[in-house]
Design an enzyme around this catalytic site. Structure first.
Site, PDB file in Angstrom:
ATOM      1  CE  LYS A  23     -16.202  -9.627 -12.696  1.00  0.00           C
ATOM      2  NZ  LYS A  23     -17.568  -9.234 -13.159  1.00  0.00           N
ATOM      3  N   GLY A  24      -9.991  -7.298 -14.775  1.00  0.00           N
ATOM      4  CA  GLY A  24      -9.360  -6.595 -15.897  1.00  0.00           C
ATOM      5  C   GLY A  24      -8.109  -7.244 -16.460  1.00  0.00           C
ATOM      6  CG  ASP A  81      -7.214  -3.449 -16.357  1.00  0.00           C
ATOM      7  OD1 ASP A  81      -6.666  -2.997 -15.321  1.00  0.00           O
ATOM      8  OD2 ASP A  81      -8.452  -3.437 -16.523  1.00  0.00           O
ATOM      9  CG  ASP A  95      -6.795   5.703 -13.673  1.00  0.00           C
ATOM     10  OD1 ASP A  95      -6.397   6.477 -14.551  1.00  0.00           O
ATOM     11  OD2 ASP A  95      -7.867   5.877 -13.067  1.00  0.00           O
ATOM     12  CE  LYS A 131      -6.657   6.194 -18.330  1.00  0.00           C
ATOM     13  NZ  LYS A 131      -8.047   6.356 -17.828  1.00  0.00           N
ATOM     14  CG  PHE A 187     -12.965   5.420 -19.358  1.00  0.00           C
ATOM     15  CD1 PHE A 187     -12.491   5.261 -18.057  1.00  0.00           C
ATOM     16  CD2 PHE A 187     -13.786   4.441 -19.881  1.00  0.00           C
ATOM     17  CE1 PHE A 187     -12.830   4.156 -17.301  1.00  0.00           C
ATOM     18  CE2 PHE A 187     -14.134   3.325 -19.136  1.00  0.00           C
ATOM     19  CZ  PHE A 187     -13.669   3.184 -17.846  1.00  0.00           C
ATOM     20  NE  ARG A 210     -14.719  -7.141 -17.044  1.00  0.00           N
ATOM     21  CZ  ARG A 210     -14.161  -6.332 -16.164  1.00  0.00           C
ATOM     22  NH1 ARG A 210     -12.947  -5.876 -16.365  1.00  0.00           N
ATOM     23  NH2 ARG A 210     -14.822  -5.952 -15.086  1.00  0.00           N
TER      24      ARG A 210
HETATM   25  P1  IMP Z   1      -6.538   2.844  -9.979  1.00  0.00           P
HETATM   26  O1  IMP Z   1      -6.717   2.263  -8.604  1.00  0.00           O
HETATM   27  O2  IMP Z   1      -7.116   4.223 -10.080  1.00  0.00           O
HETATM   28  O3  IMP Z   1      -5.119   2.770 -10.486  1.00  0.00           O
HETATM   29  O4  IMP Z   1      -7.491   2.030 -10.904  1.00  0.00           O
HETATM   30  C1  IMP Z   1      -7.111   0.879 -11.499  1.00  0.00           C
HETATM   31  C2  IMP Z   1      -8.345   0.209 -12.043  1.00  0.00           C
HETATM   32  O5  IMP Z   1      -9.284   1.169 -12.556  1.00  0.00           O
HETATM   33  C3  IMP Z   1      -7.953  -0.662 -13.204  1.00  0.00           C
HETATM   34  O6  IMP Z   1      -7.652  -1.974 -12.781  1.00  0.00           O
HETATM   35  C4  IMP Z   1      -9.181  -0.596 -14.061  1.00  0.00           C
HETATM   36  O7  IMP Z   1     -10.081  -1.608 -13.675  1.00  0.00           O
HETATM   37  C5  IMP Z   1      -9.811   0.750 -13.775  1.00  0.00           C
HETATM   38  N1  IMP Z   1      -9.499   1.762 -14.818  1.00  0.00           N
HETATM   39  C6  IMP Z   1      -8.713   2.846 -14.724  1.00  0.00           C
HETATM   40  N2  IMP Z   1      -8.661   3.535 -15.876  1.00  0.00           N
HETATM   41  C7  IMP Z   1      -9.444   2.859 -16.734  1.00  0.00           C
HETATM   42  C8  IMP Z   1      -9.804   3.060 -18.118  1.00  0.00           C
HETATM   43  O8  IMP Z   1      -9.383   3.988 -18.825  1.00  0.00           O
HETATM   44  N3  IMP Z   1     -10.649   2.135 -18.638  1.00  0.00           N
HETATM   45  C9  IMP Z   1     -11.142   1.061 -17.937  1.00  0.00           C
HETATM   46  N4  IMP Z   1     -10.822   0.842 -16.671  1.00  0.00           N
HETATM   47  C10 IMP Z   1      -9.985   1.730 -16.065  1.00  0.00           C
HETATM   48 MG    MG Z   2     -12.404  -1.972 -14.349  1.00  0.00          MG
END
Ligand code: IMP
Ligand code: MG
Length: 191
Positions: free
Chosen positions: A48-49, A105, A108, A136, A157, A170
């Site tokens: 949903k992000g 969004d 990470d 990030k 975060f 959100r």
């Molecule tokens: P990844 O698979 O670790 O890259 O995670 C990506 C997902 O983690 C993003 O689509 C977000 O939904 C969530 N996410 C990662 N960091 C944050 C943050 O700082 N705030 C909120 N959601 C995050």
């Molecule tokens: Mg999320």
């Protein structure tokens, strides 16, 4: 009743204001429009992000384009993904002749976007690029870089503008750092 004021109380610091996001999206949209001019572009947001991001960004891209959505689910606690990524909702799309720009969004660890990209390639998409509002970089675990980045962000975060903690915040119009006290004892697993 929850109000914007009480949500705001949970924010330690605002990193990107509504104005700053709007300005950045105008520049990003112009860059994307230039790169995809004359092509059949599909903007595909991760739910949903990516919902707020796609809504604003598409109106900054003056091309004829499609939008679509894909919903991954990653398991873990509310602030860390575990690396296991399933797809809850897959788009029904014929990829022939289309160029896909995936929108999320935040990048990470990179696991979610990399997995989604691979799955779409397995379904026949040949031209996929990625665009994230936030990068990030310090947290990256798998090798992936986004083709378009809104802002770089340090390892905090953050919530707002589509980004959630346990599916909340959100709808904050800006992006801010969540107070540690708000997530110290919570659990959740949404994307
Ligand atoms: P990844 O698979 O670790 O890259 O995670 C990506 C997902 O983690 C993003 O689509 C977000 O939904 C969530 N996410 C990662 N960091 C944050 C943050 O700082 N705030 C909120 N959601 C995050
Ligand atoms: Mg999320």
């Amino acid at each position: 009743m929850e109000s914007i004021a009480t949500m705001h109380d949970d924010i330690k610091e605002i990193l990107f204001t509504e104005d700053r996001i709007r300005e950045r999206l105008a520049a990003l949209g112009a860059e994307i429009a230039k790169d995809y001019e004359g092509d059949h572009l599909v903007l595909m947001a991760l739910l949903k992000g990516g919902v707020v991001f796609i809504s604003d960004l598409m109106r900054q891209i003056p091309l004829k384009l499609d939008i679509d959505f894909i919903q991954p689910s990653s398991y873990g606690d509310a602030t860390n993904s575990s690396g296991v990524v399933d797809i809850k909702m897959f788009p029904k799309i014929d990829f022939a002749g289309k160029r896909l720009l995936l929108l999320d969004d935040i990048l990470d660890t990179g696991r979610t976007l990399k997995r989604v990209k691979t799955l779409l390639e397995e379904k026949g998409a040949v031209d996929i690029r990625t665009c994230v509002l936030l990068d990030k970089k310090a947290r990256r675990v798998v090798e992936i870089e986004a083709d378009y980045v809104g802002f770089h962000v340090d390892d905090f975060f953050v919530v707002g503008y589509g980004l959630d903690f346990a599916d909340l915040y959100r709808n904050l119009p800006y992006i801010g750092v969540l107070k540690e006290a708000c997530y110290a004892s919570e659990d959740g697993a949404e994307s």
